[in-house]
Every structure is written in structure tokens, then in C-alpha cells.
Design a protein around this motif. Sequence first.
Motif, PDB file in Angstrom:
ATOM      1  N   SER A 133     136.099 -25.050 -56.542  1.00 59.52           N
ATOM      2  CA  SER A 133     136.082 -23.890 -55.651  1.00 59.52           C
ATOM      3  C   SER A 133     134.662 -23.338 -55.634  1.00 59.52           C
ATOM      4  N   ASP A 134     134.446 -22.293 -54.875  1.00 54.72           N
ATOM      5  CA  ASP A 134     133.109 -21.701 -54.778  1.00 54.72           C
ATOM      6  C   ASP A 134     132.608 -21.200 -56.120  1.00 54.72           C
ATOM      7  N   THR A 135     133.552 -20.830 -56.990  1.00 60.66           N
ATOM      8  CA  THR A 135     133.143 -20.219 -58.254  1.00 60.66           C
ATOM      9  C   THR A 135     133.077 -21.223 -59.413  1.00 60.66           C
ATOM     10  N   THR A 136     133.499 -22.453 -59.180  1.00 64.05           N
ATOM     11  CA  THR A 136     133.469 -23.444 -60.269  1.00 64.05           C
ATOM     12  C   THR A 136     132.253 -24.339 -60.112  1.00 64.05           C
ATOM     13  N   LEU A 137     131.518 -24.474 -61.190  1.00 62.02           N
ATOM     14  CA  LEU A 137     130.397 -25.402 -61.163  1.00 62.02           C
ATOM     15  C   LEU A 137     130.906 -26.772 -61.597  1.00 62.02           C
ATOM     16  N   ALA A 138     130.471 -27.808 -60.910  1.00 61.16           N
ATOM     17  CA  ALA A 138     131.055 -29.132 -61.162  1.00 61.16           C
ATOM     18  C   ALA A 138     130.006 -30.241 -61.281  1.00 61.16           C
ATOM     19  N   GLN A 139     128.731 -29.864 -61.351  1.00 63.93           N
ATOM     20  CA  GLN A 139     127.704 -30.894 -61.494  1.00 63.93           C
ATOM     21  C   GLN A 139     127.056 -30.809 -62.867  1.00 63.93           C
ATOM     22  N   ARG A 140     126.319 -31.848 -63.221  1.00 61.86           N
ATOM     23  CA  ARG A 140     125.652 -31.859 -64.532  1.00 61.86           C
ATOM     24  C   ARG A 140     124.562 -30.765 -64.559  1.00 61.86           C
ATOM     25  N   LEU A 141     124.261 -30.298 -65.765  1.00 58.40           N
ATOM     26  CA  LEU A 141     123.286 -29.211 -65.910  1.00 58.40           C
ATOM     27  C   LEU A 141     121.935 -29.497 -65.235  1.00 58.40           C
ATOM     28  N   PRO A 142     121.348 -30.705 -65.412  1.00 54.94           N
ATOM     29  CA  PRO A 142     120.047 -30.926 -64.764  1.00 54.94           C
ATOM     30  C   PRO A 142     120.135 -30.803 -63.239  1.00 54.94           C
ATOM     31  N   THR A 143     121.241 -31.278 -62.675  1.00 59.51           N
ATOM     32  CA  THR A 143     121.417 -31.182 -61.220  1.00 59.51           C
ATOM     33  C   THR A 143     121.537 -29.721 -60.802  1.00 59.51           C
ATOM     34  N   LEU A 144     122.272 -28.939 -61.593  1.00 61.85           N
ATOM     35  CA  LEU A 144     122.472 -27.521 -61.269  1.00 61.85           C
ATOM     36  C   LEU A 144     121.171 -26.729 -61.363  1.00 61.85           C
ATOM     37  N   ILE A 145     120.238 -27.223 -62.169  1.00 61.27           N
ATOM     38  CA  ILE A 145     118.917 -26.580 -62.226  1.00 61.27           C
ATOM     39  C   ILE A 145     118.100 -27.002 -61.005  1.00 61.27           C
ATOM     40  N   GLU A 146     118.159 -28.307 -60.712  1.00 61.91           N
ATOM     41  CA  GLU A 146     117.366 -28.813 -59.579  1.00 61.91           C
ATOM     42  C   GLU A 146     117.818 -28.204 -58.249  1.00 61.91           C
ATOM     43  N   ASN A 147     119.127 -28.065 -58.053  1.00 65.77           N
ATOM     44  CA  ASN A 147     119.599 -27.550 -56.754  1.00 65.77           C
ATOM     45  C   ASN A 147     119.735 -26.021 -56.721  1.00 65.77           C
ATOM     46  N   GLY A 148     119.387 -25.360 -57.813  1.00 59.27           N
ATOM     47  CA  GLY A 148     119.352 -23.892 -57.821  1.00 59.27           C
ATOM     48  C   GLY A 148     120.700 -23.217 -58.065  1.00 59.27           C
ATOM     49  N   LEU A 149     121.779 -24.020 -58.197  1.00 63.79           N
ATOM     50  CA  LEU A 149     123.118 -23.407 -58.329  1.00 63.79           C
ATOM     51  C   LEU A 149     123.303 -22.673 -59.655  1.00 63.79           C
ATOM     52  N   LEU A 150     122.669 -23.171 -60.720  1.00 63.67           N
ATOM     53  CA  LEU A 150     122.819 -22.500 -62.018  1.00 63.67           C
ATOM     54  C   LEU A 150     122.264 -21.071 -61.925  1.00 63.67           C
ATOM     55  N   GLU A 151     121.072 -20.960 -61.370  1.00 66.08           N
ATOM     56  CA  GLU A 151     120.458 -19.627 -61.245  1.00 66.08           C
ATOM     57  C   GLU A 151     121.263 -18.747 -60.287  1.00 66.08           C
ATOM     58  N   GLN A 152     121.744 -19.362 -59.206  1.00 60.80           N
ATOM     59  CA  GLN A 152     122.537 -18.589 -58.234  1.00 60.80           C
ATOM     60  C   GLN A 152     123.778 -17.999 -58.917  1.00 60.80           C
ATOM     61  N   HIS A 153     124.479 -18.814 -59.682  1.00 61.64           N
ATOM     62  CA  HIS A 153     125.698 -18.331 -60.346  1.00 61.64           C
ATOM     63  C   HIS A 153     125.363 -17.378 -61.499  1.00 61.64           C
ATOM     64  N   ALA A 154     124.207 -17.572 -62.102  1.00 61.74           N
ATOM     65  CA  ALA A 154     123.806 -16.672 -63.191  1.00 61.74           C
ATOM     66  C   ALA A 154     123.303 -15.332 -62.647  1.00 61.74           C
ATOM     67  N   GLY A 155     122.865 -15.349 -61.393  1.00 67.74           N
ATOM     68  CA  GLY A 155     122.263 -14.142 -60.816  1.00 67.74           C
ATOM     69  C   GLY A 155     120.918 -13.837 -61.451  1.00 67.74           C
ATOM     70  N   LEU A 156     120.228 -14.887 -61.869  1.00 68.11           N
ATOM     71  CA  LEU A 156     118.978 -14.731 -62.626  1.00 68.11           C
ATOM     72  C   LEU A 156     118.111 -15.976 -62.397  1.00 68.11           C
ATOM     73  N   ALA A 157     116.785 -15.770 -62.322  1.00 76.77           N
ATOM     74  CA  ALA A 157     115.897 -16.913 -62.116  1.00 76.77           C
ATOM     75  C   ALA A 157     115.329 -17.408 -63.442  1.00 76.77           C
ATOM     76  N   LEU A 158     115.180 -18.708 -63.552  1.00 82.94           N
ATOM     77  CA  LEU A 158     114.459 -19.275 -64.701  1.00 82.94           C
ATOM     78  C   LEU A 158     112.991 -18.953 -64.507  1.00 82.94           C
ATOM     79  N   ASN A 159     112.359 -18.422 -65.563  1.00 80.77           N
ATOM     80  CA  ASN A 159     111.009 -17.910 -65.381  1.00 80.77           C
ATOM     81  C   ASN A 159     110.203 -18.170 -66.657  1.00 80.77           C
ATOM     82  N   PRO A 160     109.094 -18.913 -66.561  1.00 81.61           N
ATOM     83  CA  PRO A 160     108.293 -19.207 -67.765  1.00 81.61           C
ATOM     84  C   PRO A 160     107.852 -17.946 -68.504  1.00 81.61           C
TER      85      PRO A 160
END
Length: 257
Positions: A188-215
Amino acid sequence: MNEEKFTRETVLSVRRWSDTLFSFTLTRPAHFRFSAGQFARIGIEVDGEKIFRAYSVVSSPFAEELEFFSIVVPDGAFTSRLQHLKAGDQLLLEKIPFGFLTLARYQKPLPQDLWLLATGTGLAPFLSMLQDFAPWQQYQQIILAYSVRMPEELAYAEEIKTIAQTFGEGGASFKFLPIVTRPVVPPSDTTLAQRLPTLIENGLLEQHAGLALNPATSHVMLCGNPQMVEDTRNALKARGLTMNRRGEGNIAVENYW
Ligand SMILES: Cc1cc2nc3c(=O)[nH]c(=O)nc-3n(C[C@H](O)[C@H](O)[C@H](O)COP(=O)(O)OP(=O)(O)OC[C@H]3O[C@@H](n4cnc5c(N)ncnc54)[C@H](O)[C@@H]3O)c2cc1C
């Protein structure tokens, strides 16, 4: 191993999550002090021989018992036996804890956003950290992403909510992102279903976290499957994050095999 290096501890409880996942608690000897994120070496005796394996401590550094979360590897020398564990059994526990997957390793950047990214039993050290008060006070945001293959492997999902309420009250904001990579139903829209590296590459992890990865603000810890650790580390490096060395940098990792 020299008899002086370990103690014999009693199994207090066993909880089975699925055919291949279980947790157990042990008596905690007074000398066994650890920092959240460290691992113990646990042993069994088979035909007079001792077999030891590394196990991250799940429990809070303040807990009276020691809790661990284990996979069952069907032909594994250790876990094929350990899976039959029951209350009252004895296990060997090396006296000293080990490991550097602890929050104390981060000096620069200063604590602000904490990302805890796990596959499978790699969740264990993060459960310990979340049952410590310090990270909730030190960080503004904590994100826990926990990736498993099948829905029934999402152990501790309910406990995570309780832990966040108990330890996190008045502290960092918290987001729990469960990820199921082989869902039986379409995600569903709220379930993440891809591997972690993919979710970082496509931005979905940050989108669902509501936070940007930032050095400049992110501390990112990775634990579990070595392929996930390597691919995720590379995805993070592509975003400008660096390995934490001598206190400085964003990424800290622990491989389970
Ligand atoms: C620092 C550290 C901390 C660890 N903490 C934990 C922990 O908290 N819980 C835990 O279950 N294991 C943990 N492990 C792995 C653990 O030490 C053993 O590998 C595991 O118990 C299996 O032992 P075995 O003898 O049955 O199989 P092994 O011969 O050790 O492993 C056989 C194969 O099983 C697979 N495997 C091993 N461990 C896992 C795992 N955890 N999840 C999925 N597949 C695996 C790998 O493909 C490995 O090559 C940790 C390892 C390290 C280095």
C-alpha cells in the motif's frame, strides 16, 4: 576457551516469533556491564566441545536480565541446536562484552538525526539503544527502519511502539519504518517494500521518514546482512555521507556474517 573467561547463565524465557526467529532471556551476572549496541559471546557445549557465537544484546543496559534475538540457520553449528532452547537450560556467557556499534563513537557532527537501519536480527542492537534514555535526550529525530523478507518476520513491531512511549517521552521525535521486501499482498502507499539501498536511491526512505539524509546532521547505523550493509553504505556515500572514523563522520556498520 579458558573456564575463567565465561560464566554459566540460566535461560529464563524463550519466545518464538516464527519457525526461524526466536528470542530468549538469560540471567545477568553483576559483572556483565555493556553499552547499548554491544554484543556478547554466547556458548553451548556439544560433546564436550564449546561453540561460541556473537550475539547483540537486545535488552536495556539497565535491565536485570539479558535478552537476545536469534535466527535459526537450519544446518548452522550453533543455531540448529540453540533453537531447541527452553527455560531452565544453561548457556555460557563470556564475561566481557564487545563491539563499537555504540553511539559514543559519534563526535562530529554533533547528535541531531539518528538513523538506525537493520535487516532481520540486526534489529537487536538498536532495540538496546532505544531502551537507553541517552539517545532520546541527545537526538532531535530518531528513525528506525527494519527490513525483513516476509511479514511474519517483523518481530518486536509492537514492542517498538511501547519502547518509544516508555523511553522516548518528552525526547526525540520517533518514526518506525517497517519494510517487507517480499510482501504477499501488493504494497500500500504506507508500506515500504524495496531493499534499503533502493529506498535511499529513490528517495522513498526520506519521504516516509519526513527527514532528509544530511552529511551535516545525520548519524546512520547499519546492522545485519553484509550485502545490505555494503549496498546501503554505497548508497549513503553517493549522497555525500562518510564513514565514521575516530569519532568523525556519519556511517557506522556491523556485519553479522
Ligand atoms: C557482531 C555480531 C553480532 C551478532 N549478533 C547476532 C544476533 O543478535 N542475532 C543473531 O541471530 N545472530 C547474530 N550474529 C550472527 C551469529 O553470531 C551466528 O552467525 C548465528 O547465530 C548463526 O550461527 P550458526 O553457527 O548457526 O551458523 P553460522 O555458521 O555462524 O552461519 C551460517 C550462515 O547463516 C547465515 N546467518 C548467520 N547469522 C545470521 C543471522 N543473524 N541472520 C540471517 N542469517 C544469518 C549466513 O549466511 C551465514 O553464513 C552476530 C554476528 C556478529 C559478528
